[in-house]
Design a protein around this motif. Structure first.
Motif, short mmCIF file in Angstrom:
data_model
loop_
_atom_site.label_atom_id
_atom_site.label_comp_id
_atom_site.label_asym_id
_atom_site.label_seq_id
_atom_site.Cartn_x
_atom_site.Cartn_y
_atom_site.Cartn_z
N VAL A 143 -9.03 26.53 -18.53
CA VAL A 143 -9.39 27.95 -18.49
C VAL A 143 -8.54 28.68 -17.44
CG1 VAL A 143 -11.23 29.57 -17.83
CG2 VAL A 143 -11.71 27.71 -19.42
N LEU A 144 -8.34 28.04 -16.28
CA LEU A 144 -7.48 28.64 -15.26
C LEU A 144 -6.04 28.79 -15.75
CD1 LEU A 144 -8.75 26.87 -12.01
CD2 LEU A 144 -8.98 29.29 -12.61
N ALA A 145 -5.55 27.78 -16.45
CA ALA A 145 -4.18 27.85 -16.98
C ALA A 145 -4.06 28.99 -17.99
CB ALA A 145 -3.80 26.52 -17.63
N THR A 146 -5.04 29.12 -18.85
CA THR A 146 -5.04 30.20 -19.84
C THR A 146 -5.13 31.56 -19.15
OG1 THR A 146 -6.12 28.72 -21.41
CG2 THR A 146 -6.19 31.06 -21.91
N SER A 147 -5.95 31.63 -18.12
CA SER A 147 -6.07 32.88 -17.36
C SER A 147 -4.74 33.28 -16.73
CB SER A 147 -7.14 32.70 -16.28
OG SER A 147 -7.16 33.81 -15.42
N GLY A 164 -11.41 32.77 2.41
CA GLY A 164 -12.39 33.77 2.03
C GLY A 164 -12.85 33.73 0.59
N MET A 165 -12.36 32.80 -0.21
CA MET A 165 -12.80 32.68 -1.61
C MET A 165 -14.02 31.76 -1.63
SD MET A 165 -9.02 32.26 -3.25
CE MET A 165 -9.49 32.40 -4.95
N LEU A 166 -15.14 32.26 -1.12
CA LEU A 166 -16.30 31.43 -0.83
C LEU A 166 -16.96 30.84 -2.08
CD1 LEU A 166 -17.89 33.48 2.09
CD2 LEU A 166 -16.34 31.52 2.19
N LEU A 167 -17.24 31.65 -3.06
CA LEU A 167 -17.96 31.15 -4.24
C LEU A 167 -17.12 30.13 -5.01
CD1 LEU A 167 -20.44 31.21 -6.03
CD2 LEU A 167 -19.40 33.09 -7.30
N THR A 168 -15.89 30.47 -5.33
CA THR A 168 -15.01 29.56 -6.07
C THR A 168 -14.76 28.29 -5.29
OG1 THR A 168 -13.94 31.49 -7.04
CG2 THR A 168 -12.82 29.38 -7.29
N THR A 178 -15.60 18.29 -17.77
CA THR A 178 -15.91 19.65 -17.33
C THR A 178 -14.77 20.21 -16.49
OG1 THR A 178 -18.27 19.18 -17.35
CG2 THR A 178 -17.55 21.06 -16.02
N GLU A 179 -14.25 19.38 -15.58
CA GLU A 179 -13.13 19.82 -14.77
C GLU A 179 -11.89 20.10 -15.62
OE1 GLU A 179 -12.57 16.95 -11.68
OE2 GLU A 179 -14.29 17.68 -10.55
N ALA A 180 -11.66 19.26 -16.62
CA ALA A 180 -10.50 19.48 -17.50
C ALA A 180 -10.60 20.83 -18.20
CB ALA A 180 -10.40 18.35 -18.53
N VAL A 181 -11.79 21.16 -18.69
CA VAL A 181 -11.99 22.45 -19.37
C VAL A 181 -11.78 23.60 -18.39
CG1 VAL A 181 -13.73 23.90 -20.49
CG2 VAL A 181 -13.47 21.52 -21.17
N LEU A 185 2.55 28.24 -12.86
CA LEU A 185 1.18 27.85 -12.53
C LEU A 185 0.43 27.40 -13.78
CD1 LEU A 185 -1.12 27.68 -10.45
CD2 LEU A 185 -1.65 30.08 -10.99
N ALA A 186 0.61 28.10 -14.88
CA ALA A 186 -0.05 27.72 -16.12
C ALA A 186 0.42 26.35 -16.60
CB ALA A 186 0.20 28.78 -17.20
N VAL A 187 1.71 26.08 -16.52
CA VAL A 187 2.24 24.78 -16.93
C VAL A 187 1.71 23.69 -16.00
CG1 VAL A 187 4.35 23.40 -17.11
CG2 VAL A 187 4.29 25.73 -18.03
N PHE A 188 1.73 23.93 -14.71
CA PHE A 188 1.23 22.99 -13.70
C PHE A 188 -0.23 22.64 -13.98
CE2 PHE A 188 -0.82 22.37 -9.53
CZ PHE A 188 -0.07 21.32 -9.03
N LEU A 189 -1.06 23.65 -14.18
CA LEU A 189 -2.48 23.42 -14.46
C LEU A 189 -2.68 22.75 -15.81
CD1 LEU A 189 -3.97 26.76 -13.09
CD2 LEU A 189 -4.15 24.49 -12.06
N GLY A 190 -1.87 23.10 -16.79
CA GLY A 190 -1.97 22.47 -18.11
C GLY A 190 -1.68 20.98 -18.06
N VAL A 191 -0.70 20.59 -17.27
CA VAL A 191 -0.37 19.17 -17.11
C VAL A 191 -1.53 18.43 -16.48
CG1 VAL A 191 1.13 17.56 -15.85
CG2 VAL A 191 2.12 19.48 -17.09
N PHE A 192 -2.13 19.02 -15.45
CA PHE A 192 -3.27 18.36 -14.81
C PHE A 192 -4.49 18.32 -15.73
CE2 PHE A 192 -0.93 18.92 -10.84
CZ PHE A 192 -1.08 17.63 -10.33
#
Length: 172
Positions: A38-42, A108-112, A31-34, A61-68
């Motif tokens: 999604v964040l990388a794609t965003s 202040g990004m409380l929900l996320t 689930t975390e990988a997906v 940022l997209a490359v960094f998140l994609g690697v993780f």
């Protein structure tokens, strides 16, 4: 068995409880990988609309998140195959994720931040339950000559310290 052959980590069948725990941890990491993908794609989608000075950062940022995300996918496969990589990577990722989410909460990004932190805590707990259930490589394996491939784990609480292979234990 020669040192050039690969040794399976563990061949004993899993109990139903162990199987459920392993699937739960793998599902949470999946689930975390997906979500990370999604964040990388965003980040890539937002790059097209961003000012020129921000586009490079969003690409990085997209490359960094994609690697993780790829690392998390490998961790899921490792967990399902009863390997140890998934445990180490998964636990380390949860600590990193908790740190990032705590920073999000303070900014202040409380929900996320709250959702990410809760997911990190639940996944960390699930992975921690597997750490003791997964044997070390070569544990209970013998060489061709009948001797252990590695020395047994050092006894705890006897004050003997670590033993070299072939050394005798004066306490026993």
């Amino acid at each position: 068995m020669s040192s050039h052959e690969s040794v399976p980590v563990h061949t004993a069948p899993l109990t139903p409880r162990e199987r459920r725990r392993r699937r739960l941890a793998a599902g949470l990491l999946g689930t975390e990988a997906v979500l990370v993908l999604v964040l990388a794609t965003s980040a890539l989608v937002r790059r097209a609309e961003a000012p020129a000075e921000v586009q490079g950062m969003l690409t990085a940022l997209a490359v960094f998140l994609g690697v993780f995300a790829l690392g998390l996918a490998f961790a899921v496969v490792s967990l399902l195959r009863r390997g140890r990589f998934g445990l180490g990577y998964g636990v380390t990722w949860q600590l990193f994720q908790a740190l990032v989410c705590a920073t999000m909460l303070s900014s202040g990004m409380l929900l996320t931040g709250a959702v990410g932190l809760a997911l990190a805590i639940v996944t960390f707990t699930a992975l921690l339950a597997l750490v003791r259930a997964t044997p070390l490589p070569y544990e209970d394996e013998d060489d061709d000559d009948g001797e252990r491939a590695t020395p047994p784990r050092a006894s705890r609480g006897r004050g003997t310290g670590s033993q070299l292979p072939g050394a005798t234990n004066p306490v026993s």
